[in-house]
Design a protein around this motif. Structure first.
Motif, PDB file in Angstrom:
ATOM      1  N   GLU A  19       9.537  59.461  92.768  1.00 43.87           N
ATOM      2  CA  GLU A  19       9.579  58.760  91.489  1.00 43.87           C
ATOM      3  C   GLU A  19       9.994  57.312  91.697  1.00 43.87           C
ATOM      4  O   GLU A  19      10.289  56.865  92.811  1.00 43.87           O
ATOM      5  N   SER A  20      10.056  56.568  90.595  1.00 50.26           N
ATOM      6  CA  SER A  20      10.346  55.135  90.661  1.00 50.26           C
ATOM      7  C   SER A  20      11.680  54.840  91.333  1.00 50.26           C
ATOM      8  O   SER A  20      11.814  53.834  92.041  1.00 50.26           O
ATOM      9  N   GLY A  46       5.020  64.922  86.027  1.00 52.47           N
ATOM     10  CA  GLY A  46       5.758  65.872  86.858  1.00 52.47           C
ATOM     11  C   GLY A  46       6.852  65.223  87.665  1.00 52.47           C
ATOM     12  O   GLY A  46       7.705  65.914  88.228  1.00 52.47           O
ATOM     13  N   ASN A  47       6.857  63.881  87.717  1.00 52.50           N
ATOM     14  CA  ASN A  47       7.836  63.142  88.512  1.00 52.50           C
ATOM     15  C   ASN A  47       8.638  62.194  87.628  1.00 52.50           C
ATOM     16  O   ASN A  47       8.150  61.698  86.608  1.00 52.50           O
ATOM     17  N   GLY A  48       9.868  61.901  88.046  1.00 58.35           N
ATOM     18  CA  GLY A  48      10.665  60.873  87.388  1.00 58.35           C
ATOM     19  C   GLY A  48      10.850  61.133  85.907  1.00 58.35           C
ATOM     20  O   GLY A  48      11.171  62.238  85.486  1.00 58.35           O
ATOM     21  N   ASP A  54       3.645  69.036  83.225  1.00 55.90           N
ATOM     22  CA  ASP A  54       2.934  69.655  84.335  1.00 55.90           C
ATOM     23  C   ASP A  54       2.150  68.582  85.085  1.00 55.90           C
ATOM     24  O   ASP A  54       1.464  67.755  84.465  1.00 55.90           O
ATOM     25  N   SER A  55       2.236  68.587  86.402  1.00 57.65           N
ATOM     26  CA  SER A  55       1.427  67.661  87.189  1.00 57.65           C
ATOM     27  C   SER A  55      -0.040  68.056  87.066  1.00 57.65           C
ATOM     28  O   SER A  55      -0.379  69.239  87.178  1.00 57.65           O
ATOM     29  N   PRO A  56      -0.928  67.090  86.829  1.00 55.56           N
ATOM     30  CA  PRO A  56      -2.360  67.421  86.771  1.00 55.56           C
ATOM     31  C   PRO A  56      -2.840  67.974  88.103  1.00 55.56           C
ATOM     32  O   PRO A  56      -2.264  67.696  89.162  1.00 55.56           O
ATOM     33  N   ARG A 170      16.492  64.016  86.877  1.00 59.69           N
ATOM     34  CA  ARG A 170      15.054  64.224  86.650  1.00 59.69           C
ATOM     35  C   ARG A 170      14.520  65.170  87.728  1.00 59.69           C
ATOM     36  O   ARG A 170      13.831  64.745  88.659  1.00 59.69           O
ATOM     37  N   PRO A 171      14.840  66.459  87.637  1.00 54.54           N
ATOM     38  CA  PRO A 171      14.474  67.402  88.703  1.00 54.54           C
ATOM     39  C   PRO A 171      12.965  67.615  88.826  1.00 54.54           C
ATOM     40  O   PRO A 171      12.222  67.504  87.851  1.00 54.54           O
ATOM     41  N   ILE A 172      12.550  67.897  90.045  1.00 56.45           N
ATOM     42  CA  ILE A 172      11.152  68.246  90.311  1.00 56.45           C
ATOM     43  C   ILE A 172      11.014  69.760  90.208  1.00 56.45           C
ATOM     44  O   ILE A 172      11.703  70.512  90.911  1.00 56.45           O
ATOM     45  N   ARG A 173      10.141  70.215  89.334  1.00 59.59           N
ATOM     46  CA  ARG A 173       9.889  71.655  89.235  1.00 59.59           C
ATOM     47  C   ARG A 173       9.010  72.093  90.404  1.00 59.59           C
ATOM     48  O   ARG A 173       8.046  71.409  90.770  1.00 59.59           O
ATOM     49  N   ARG A 174       9.358  73.225  90.983  1.00 58.14           N
ATOM     50  CA  ARG A 174       8.660  73.655  92.196  1.00 58.14           C
ATOM     51  C   ARG A 174       7.161  73.819  91.975  1.00 58.14           C
ATOM     52  O   ARG A 174       6.350  73.515  92.833  1.00 58.14           O
TER      53      ARG A 174
END
Length: 263
Positions: A19-20, A46-48, A54-56, A170-174
């Protein structure tokens, strides 16, 4: 194109599950060193700040999300500075909307059409990647990621703690880790070279993505490539001054497509 050509917007795009905040002080250093540069950082879904999304499953969707967030009119020339998966997003942006982009700096990236999987994700690093993804301890995970992406930052407690703090906020979901991996693996780049000036930067000490991947892109499209002799995957972290100097030299001399630019 030259460094004295007036104000320009520089959009910074990070890579896989980054992330940034992971640019650390590089945006400020860049803005202070590149005349007229106005830096904006973007987080992919999905980041930051977009960690809840949801990440595309496609690079194109990631690109269109970033494009919509930033707006299609910058009011000044817009350049992209992108690392790893972020560079795929930049290439897709240039391919789909070339008139919106004045130029791009692509750092330690790879393309499936030009490099095999074991180079795009160095097979020697696979056990460490798996360990980083599976560990439940945040500090251990961020330290492992830094070992993979940097030559020295994993030994810097302040760098590790900054990443732990970012993750807690800002957690990253697995699931998004795997969605982003899937998008990167499936990405098929445009057949033609970028329609705007582009500079490739690579690191000889990259343990995550083989340096040969940047070399393959440079050969295929005839793009200028500058290789750092020993930095890791996160080149702006390992040697921000070298990175900025390489970009300034490119801006000053203008776009070149010569084999001897690969020093």
């Amino acid at each position: 194109m030259s460094e004295g050509s007036g104000p320009a917007e520089w959009v910074f795009i990070r890579g896989l599950v980054r992330e940034s905040a992971h640019w650390d002080e590089f945006p400020q250093m860049f803005a202070g060193a590149v005349p007229g540069a106005r830096v904006r950082t973007v987080d992919l879904p999905g980041n930051g700040r977009h960690w809840r999304l949801d990440s595309p499953l496609s690079i194109r969707e990631m690109m269109e999300f970033a494009r919509a967030e930033l707006g299609t009119e910058a009011g000044m020339p817009r350049y992209l500075l992108a690392l790893s998966l972020g560079a795929m997003v930049a290439l897709e942006w240039i391919a789909r909307h070339p008139r919106e982009i004045a130029g791009a700096v692509l750092i330690n990236t790879s393309l499936s059409s030009l490099s095999p999987l074991h180079r795009r994700l160095n097979w020697h690093a696979w056990p460490e990647v798996a360990g980083a993804l599976l560990t439940a301890d945040i500090a251990d995970r961020e330290r492992a990621i830094l070992r993979l992406t940097s030559r020295s930052a994993a030994d810097d407690p302040s760098r590790v703690q900054a990443r732990v703090d970012a993750y807690r906020q800002r957690p990253i979901r697995r699931v998004n880790v795997f969605r982003q991996l899937w998008a990167a693996a499936r990405y098929r780049p445009p057949a033609d070279a970028p329609a705007v000036p582009a500079l490739l930067l690579g690191s000889r000490g990259d343990r995550l993505v083989g340096p040969a991947c940047s070399e393959a892109i440079a050969r295929h499209w005839g793009l200028p490539l500058k290789m750092h002799p020993d930095a890791g995957h996160d080149l702006p972290l390992d040697d921000p001054a070298w990175t900025i100097e390489a970009i300034l030299a490119w801006l000053e001399t203008g776009p070149q497509r010569e084999p001897d630019s690969r020093s």
